[in-house]
Design an enzyme around this catalytic site. Structure first.
Site, PDB file in Angstrom:
ATOM      1  N   SER A 490     -37.215  87.031 145.247  1.00  0.00           N
ATOM      2  CA  SER A 490     -37.225  88.087 145.908  1.00  0.00           C
ATOM      3  C   SER A 490     -38.597  88.373 146.496  1.00  0.00           C
ATOM      4  O   SER A 490     -39.038  87.420 147.075  1.00  0.00           O
ATOM      5  CB  SER A 490     -36.803  89.396 145.008  1.00  0.00           C
ATOM      6  OG  SER A 490     -36.770  90.582 145.937  1.00  0.00           O
ATOM      7  N   ASP A 578     -25.978  87.777 148.608  1.00  0.00           N
ATOM      8  CA  ASP A 578     -27.119  88.565 148.367  1.00  0.00           C
ATOM      9  C   ASP A 578     -26.930  89.732 149.390  1.00  0.00           C
ATOM     10  O   ASP A 578     -26.987  89.524 150.685  1.00  0.00           O
ATOM     11  CB  ASP A 578     -28.271  87.846 148.396  1.00  0.00           C
ATOM     12  CG  ASP A 578     -29.536  88.509 147.892  1.00  0.00           C
ATOM     13  OD1 ASP A 578     -29.452  89.697 148.168  1.00  0.00           O
ATOM     14  OD2 ASP A 578     -30.516  87.746 147.896  1.00  0.00           O
ATOM     15  N   HIS A 610     -28.414  88.319 144.463  1.00  0.00           N
ATOM     16  CA  HIS A 610     -29.663  88.523 144.508  1.00  0.00           C
ATOM     17  C   HIS A 610     -30.350  87.835 143.108  1.00  0.00           C
ATOM     18  O   HIS A 610     -30.613  88.764 142.285  1.00  0.00           O
ATOM     19  CB  HIS A 610     -30.240  89.946 144.664  1.00  0.00           C
ATOM     20  CG  HIS A 610     -31.795  90.110 145.141  1.00  0.00           C
ATOM     21  ND1 HIS A 610     -32.319  89.608 146.240  1.00  0.00           N
ATOM     22  CD2 HIS A 610     -32.526  90.532 144.510  1.00  0.00           C
ATOM     23  CE1 HIS A 610     -33.683  89.626 146.543  1.00  0.00           C
ATOM     24  NE2 HIS A 610     -33.697  90.315 145.463  1.00  0.00           N
TER      25      HIS A 610
END
Length: 661
Positions: A490, A578, A610
């Site tokens: 991320s 995601d 994600h």
């Protein structure tokens, strides 16, 4: 000028270079299997029923999918009660009726979670929110209303969450309050009535309003700007006061009791070096009993003297930090989780009357056979004087001198690293790497000055903090300057791309996991329900792409605009579903590097979002990571297992390999 060596000299030089590494490897402990580090736990997350008669926990089924299991305490009648087919369950709990358990599940990582209710006796599982493309989350349950719950759903508008009353017996959903378009959170009282709400300001910041009844008018109790934080936790039992954590007028968040009529705040607990963490409330009196604060490690402040002896005794049960996982309704049996840096989570039951702890199980008992690496909290000063709380994990059995090093960057960025068992850090240390985890500016938990120091500093001072930590490790003699890698997920993936593009001479390689390559397309592709919150986070911290000046600045801080600077090898992992960082972010970066001939390996998992939840995907990806790091930094690598594809991570554009693009 290139230096030329005759063939025999080259082999002699290579032997000299490899000799110290071979000696170091000989002293490292045995390899910890990847399947153990990244596979499912043997058991995890125990939950005692409200009546104290049954125990639920998570355990994988025959197909290695995490399910909810239930047993009668004192008997061996363990029974699997959920039937999840693929993803595995991680969020679950008991309803107060003692009959049902609920759990949350999405579809292949799309984060549109449904709330399911399963009954251990009947074996029936019901989807309580069977709406396509809708995200659901539990808000509140109350012991005195065991057949009811409040959920939030973006059912009527994909961009707005509203509270709904759920009848657990019939499944009926009734709208409890309408969202006028700017409410970002809801608060219920002891009767499950929606009486509090956070109204977001378009310029950032918010207002906390309450009403005396569900049909009453909203009235203002507190207002704050974008630099401050305010979180209401719950009403007192009589509804006259509200327990909140906030940093209004202070740097760190503290716990207060707020008068529901006047808004007056009275402090209860605080720490000048760390924000308020977990607040424990009594299940029936609704009063706070203890609160945690965590700068380097979790520490508890006891508020209710009736639990003072319990916390003092629990601190002596075993080394490590502990938290109260859940308890029965009578408040006599607590389930406690102990986390340690050198072993997996241990679970105990605590009998308050007998003042006795009983060991239940370890989440990964097989890890007890291996030597795990201690995690050392350290504070590193940034170039502009900020104290950066960091964690250093060093390999066991070898000297901490000139080691290949991995800078592992946490996501968020409004999150943080913690002390304790971390499979990623243990995996890297076991393979011979020093591991450095930095709570860079913008990380949460260290006060608002530290968090707000990150405003407009993406790829700026936030990245300087990481480089300062690397330089510190080199100066300490720990890291080999020529063998430093960077990886993370991320924001950590973004930091990896920034590291390779903005500071191309610092890192020998990088691993980007679901990281954005463009801040503009990242913000523009967020899910609709993120919209109301952008003025609270992304716009003040990064900029608004609708503003021309901000857009230019966002692009200047985006790795994709400096892709021509990247020269170090890169491995990219992406989930196809995601919703936060879409696949496009990775696609464009990989394609750009491929055109330039930069070594890049790319893995896309079609059934992930994600991050990678399915154990087979985690193990396959970490197999590729391990080979990648061994190739470019020189650490150890476990040979691929029969379940892992040796050709999993391939140069971008190559065919074959599971999920390779």
């Amino acid at each position: 000028m290139k230096r030329w060596f005759p063939p025999f000299a080259l082999f002699a030089l290579l032997a000299l270079q490899l000799a110290p590494l071979a000696a170091a490897r000989a002293e490292l402990p045995p390899l910890i299997p990847r399947d153990l580090l990244f596979g499912n736990p043997e058991k995890a997350s125990p939950r005692i029923s409200p009546d104290g008669k049954r125990l639920a926990y998570l355990k994988a089924d025959a197909k290695d999918v995490l399910q909810v299991w239930v047993k009668t305490i004192g008997q061996d009648d363990d029974k699997q009660i959920s039937q999840d087919r693929k993803r595995g369950i991680r969020q679950y709990g008991w309803s107060w009726d003692n009959e049902n358990l609920y759990y949350l599940q999405d579809n292949d990582g799309d984060e549109n979670f449904h709330v399911y209710l399963c009954n251990p006796k009947s074996g029936e599982t019901r989807d309580m929110t069977p709406f396509f493309g809708v995200r659901a989350a539990p808000v509140a349950q109350e012991p005195e209303r065991p057949d009811e719950a409040i959920l939030v759903l973006n059912r009527r508008s994909k961009s707005l969450f509203e509270p709904w009353h759920l009848d657990l017996k019939t499944g009926a959903l009734t709208l409890a309050a309408e969202n006028p378009g700017n409410v970002g959170g809801w608060l219920t009282d002891a009767d499950l009535k929606v009486r509090g709400a956070i109204f977001l300001k378009p310029e950032g910041g918010a207002e906390f309003k309450v009403r005396d009844t569900e049909s009453g008018e909203w009235r203002l109790l507190a207002s704050w700007g974008v630099d401050d934080e305010f979180e209401p936790h719950q009403f007192s039992r009589d509804g006259k006061t509200i327990y909140v954590t906030t940093n209004l007028g202070t740097d760190t968040q503290a716990l207060y009791v707020m008068d529901a009529a006047t808004g007056k705040l009275t402090p209860i607990a605080s720490d000048p070096r760390a924000d308020a963490g977990e607040v424990l409330f009594h299940p029936t009196t609704r009063e706070p009993q203890a609160i945690s604060f965590d700068r380097d490690r979790r520490r508890w402040q006891v508020i209710d003297k009736s639990v003072e002896a319990d916390f003092a005794a629990l601190a002596k049960v075993e080394p490590g930090d502990f938290t109260l996982s859940n308890r029965d309704l009578s408040d006599q049996i607590w389930l406690v989780a102990f986390t340690n840096d050198t072993k997996a989570v241990h679970y105990y039951s605590w009998d308050r009357k007998a003042q006795k702890a009983s060991f239940m199980f370890s989440a990964w008992p097989e890890l007890e056979k291996y030597a795990l690496a201690p995690v050392k909290p350290v504070e590193i000063k940034s170039r502009d004087g900020l104290q950066l709380p960091c964690y250093l994990t060093l390999p066991v059995g070898i000297a901490a001198k000139n080691l290949p090093t991995v800078l592992y960057v946490h996501g968020g960025p409004w999150a943080r690293d913690h002390w304790g068992y971390d499979p990623n850090a243990q995996w890297l240390a076991n393979r011979g790497y020093a591991v450095l985890q930095v709570n860079y500016r913008g990380s949460t938990g260290f006060g608002k000055k530290f968090k707000n120091a990150a405003k407009r500093e993406f790829a700026g001072k936030m990245h300087d903090d990481l480089i300062d930590a690397v330089n510190w490790s080199v100066k300490q003699g720990i890291a080999d300057k020529k063998r430093v890698g960077i990886m993370g997920g991320s924001y950590g993936g973004y930091a990896t791309l920034v590291g390779l593009s903005f500071t191309p001479d610092v890192f020998a390689c990088g691993i980007d996991i679901v990281g954005p390559s463009s801040l503009v397309t990242l913000i523009e592709s967020f899910p609709p329900y993120w919209g109301p919150f952008l003025s609270q986070t992304w716009y003040p911290f990064c900029g608004n792409p609708k503003d021309d000046k901000d857009r230019a600045d966002l692009l200047a801080r985006s790795p994709i605009t400096k892709v021509d600077q990247i020269k170090a090898p890169l491995l990219v992992g992406q989930g196809a579903n995601d919703p936060r960082v879409t696949q496009k972010e990775s696609d464009v970066m990989v394609e750009a590097l491929k055109k330039r001939g930069v070594p890049v390996e790319y893995i896309v998992f079609p059934d992930e979002g994600h991050g990678f939840q399915r154990p087979e995907n985690r193990i396959k990806f970490w197999t590729a990571c391990e080979a990648f790091l061994a190739k470019h930094l020189g650490g150890r690598a476990e040979p691929p297992s029969t379940q892992s594809s040796e050709n999993l991570a391939q140069p971008a554009g190559a065919s074959g390999g599971v999920g390779t693009r």
